[in-house]
Design an enzyme around this catalytic site. Structure first.
Site, mmCIF file in Angstrom:
data_model
loop_
_atom_site.group_PDB
_atom_site.id
_atom_site.type_symbol
_atom_site.label_atom_id
_atom_site.label_comp_id
_atom_site.label_asym_id
_atom_site.label_seq_id
_atom_site.Cartn_x
_atom_site.Cartn_y
_atom_site.Cartn_z
ATOM 1 N N ASN A 38 0.875 -1.173 0.000
ATOM 2 C CA ASN A 38 0.000 0.000 0.000
ATOM 3 C C ASN A 38 0.911 1.221 0.000
ATOM 4 O O ASN A 38 1.468 1.598 1.028
ATOM 5 C CB ASN A 38 -0.882 -0.042 1.258
ATOM 6 N N ARG A 88 -2.655 -2.202 -3.400
ATOM 7 C CA ARG A 88 -3.870 -1.423 -3.190
ATOM 8 C C ARG A 88 -3.800 -0.232 -4.148
ATOM 9 O O ARG A 88 -2.830 0.533 -4.136
ATOM 10 C CB ARG A 88 -3.929 -0.916 -1.757
ATOM 11 N N GLU A 130 -8.342 -5.647 4.870
ATOM 12 C CA GLU A 130 -8.208 -5.339 3.447
ATOM 13 C C GLU A 130 -7.027 -6.078 2.826
ATOM 14 O O GLU A 130 -7.081 -6.529 1.688
ATOM 15 C CB GLU A 130 -8.056 -3.830 3.262
#
Ligand code: ADP
Length: 406
Positions: A7, A91, A387
Site C-alpha cells: 500500500n 492497493r 483489506e
C-alpha cells in the site's frame, strides 16, 4: 503462495506478506508471515516490521518509494528472514469506470490506472510508483495484481452515482460518485455471510467503515447499491480531518471570508475539518472520548455528537434507499474498538428495530461478534476489517484465472 501486499502512499509504504492459495482461501487458513511499514520516507525514515509478537524498528535514510521497495526486497531475502515472494498485490485507490474488479497488471492495465490519475491526483501516482518500483526491484516476471478501492461500488445504480448537476459534466469529465473503502466493505460483507451462513443474495446490510477515513455502504443482494463517499473521499460521514457532507456553497464563502484559493479551501476541508476541526483537540477518537469524559461540555463532545448524528442519518437513509436491511456492520479503528461510539450511533435506531445488547457491545472489542439482542429485527455486528487479506486472496485468484466475485 507468498503474496506481498503493498500500500504505497505519499510518504509511506505499508506491507504484509501473506501465505495463501485456493485451498487456504476455502479453509480460511491464510497465514500472515509479517507486516510492517516504512514511514516518513526521507533522511530519517522509520522501518518497522512485526513478525508475530516480535517487533523490529530502525531509523535509516530511505528517500523514496523506489528505495523503500528495494529495502523491503533486501530485508525479505536477508539471512535472518528468508521468505520468498511469489506475487505482489497492490492497493490502488481509483479504478474509475475502467476497473470493476481486481486486475493482473499488464502494460494496458498500468495505462488504465494512469488514466485514472486525474480522478485521484493525490493517490494514484503513488500507487503507480509502487507498481513500477516493485517491477524494478522484483523483476518484470513476478506477477502483480491491482486491487481497487472503488471496484466494489461498480454495481451502484445510476440514480445513486449521478450527481444532480448538468449531465454533460459526467460525460465530459467523468464527474460522478465512485465510492471508496470498497475492499473493506466487501471483506466485512463476505465475513457476515460466513458468520450468519447466508448466501450472497441474502446479504442485505449496511456497512460502516469508521477509521480515520469513514464511509458507509448499502449492500443489497450482496452488491453495493449506494455509498457515502463520492467522486473523492471527502463526501459523506464526518471523518478524522475531513468534513464529509457540507453545503457546496461553503467553498466560495470560506474562500471569500478567509481570502483563500479554492485549492486551499479544499485542503482545509480535507485536513483541518472533521473531528479535528470541530473539537480543536484531535482527530483521534480516543482523545475526544477522554475529553468528553473529563468535561461533558468540551468541543470534543460536540465533535462526537456530530459524528454519531451523521452516521445515524446515513443508516436511516440507506435503510429507506434499500427498502430495509438485516444488519448494520461496524468496522475500522473506531467501529471495531469503541463500544461507546457504536452505542451512541445506535441510539434512536430502536425505531428501526435495532436493540443493542449492551453486554455484548462492551465485550466485543477488536473481534467479531453480534452486538444486538437476539430479538432485534435489525441486527448489529462488529467485524474487524482485513483489506490486506482480501488483496492477497484476489492476487492469487487473478493469477490463477479464478473468479473473484466482488
Ligand atoms: P485508518 O483509517 O487510517 O486505517 P484506523 O481504521 O486504524 O485508521 O482507525 C483510526 C481511528 O480509530 C482513530 O480515530 C482512532 O482514534 C480510532 N480508535 C482506535 N482505537 C480506538 C479505541 N479504543 N476507541 C476509540 N477509537 C479508537
Amino acid at each position: 503462495m507468498n503474496v506481498l501486499v503493498l500500500n504505497a502512499g505519499s510518504s509511506s509504504l505499508k506491507f504484509q506478506l501473506i501465505a495463501t492459495d485456493l485451498d487456504r482461501i476455502m479453509e480460511n487458513d491464510d497465514q500472515r508471515l509479517c507486516r510492517g511499514e516504512i514511514d516518513h520516507l526521507g533522511k530519517e525514515a522509520e522501518f518497522t516490521v512485526h513478525i508475530g509478537e516480535y517487533e523490529h524498528k530502525k531509523k535509516e535514510e530511505i528517500l523514496d518509494l523506489h528505495a523503500a521497495v528495494e529495502k523491503l526486497l533486501r530485508w525479505l531475502t536477508s539471512k535472518e528472514t528468508p521468505a520468498g515472494v511469489d506475487a505482489i498485490g497492490h492497493r490502488v485507490v481509483h479504478g474509475g469506470e475502467l476497473f470493476s474488479e481486481s486486475a493482473l497488471i499488464t502494460d494496458d492495465v498500468l495505462k488504465g490506472i494512469q488514466e485514472c490519475v486525474e480522478l485521484a491526483p493525490l493517490h494514484n501516482p503513488n500507487n503507480i510508483d509502487g507498481i513500477l518500483a516493485a517491477r524494478k526491484a522484483f523483476g518484470p516476471e513476478l506477477p502483480q495484481v491491482a486491487v481497487f478501492d472503488t471496484a466494489f461500488h461498480h454495481t451502484l445504480p445510476k440514480h445513486a452515482y449521478i450527481y444532480a448537476i448538468p449531465y454533460e459534466l459526467y460525460e465530459k469529465h467523468r464527474i460522478r460518485r465512485y465510492g471508496f473503502h470498497g475492499t473493506s466493505h466487501r471483506y466485512v460483507a463476505h465475513r457476515y455471510r460466513q458468520l450468519c451462513s447466508v448466501s450472497r443474495e441474502q446479504t442485505n446490510i449496511i456497512t460502516l467503515h469508521l477509521g480515520n477515513g469513514c464511509s458507509a455502504a448499502a449492500i443489497k443482494g450482496g452488491y453495493s447499491v449506494d455509498t457515502s463517499m463520492g467522486m473523492t473521499p471527502l463526501e459523506g460521514l464526518v471523518m478524522g480531518t475531513r468534513c464529509g457532507d457540507i453545503d457546496p456553497s461553503l467553498v466560495s464563502v470560506i474562500a471569500k471570508e478567509e481570502k483563500l484559493a479554492c485549492s486551499d479551501v479544499e485542503l482545509l476541508l480535507n485536513t483541518r475539518s472533521g473531528l479535528l476541526g470541530v473539537s480543536g483537540i484531535s482527530n483521534d477518537m480516543r482523545e475526544l472520548q477522554d475529553a468528553l469524559h473529563s468535561d461533558p461540555d468540551s468541543r470534543g463532545g460536540l465533535a462526537i455528537d456530530i459524528f454519531c448524528h451523521r452516521a445515524r442519518k446515513y443508516i436511516g437513509g440507506f435503510l429507506a434507499a434499500m427498502a430495509g436491511a438485516d444488519a448494520v456492520i461496524f468496522t475500522g479503528g473506531i467501529g471495531e474498538h469503541s463500544p461507546f461510539i457504536r452505542w451512541r450511533i445506535c441510539q434512536g435506531l430502536q425505531c428501526a428495530g435495532l436493540q443493542l445488547d449492551h453486554n455484548a457491545n462492551e465485550k466485543t472489542v477488536g473481534k467479531e461478534g453480534r452486538i444486538s439482542t437476539e430479538d432485534s429485527t435489525l441486527a448489529a455486528f462488529c467485524i474487524p476489517t482485513d483489506e490486506e487479506l482480501l488483496i492477497a486472496r484476489d492476487t492469487v485468484r487473478c493469477i490463477l484465472g479464478q473468479p473473484h466475485p466482488s
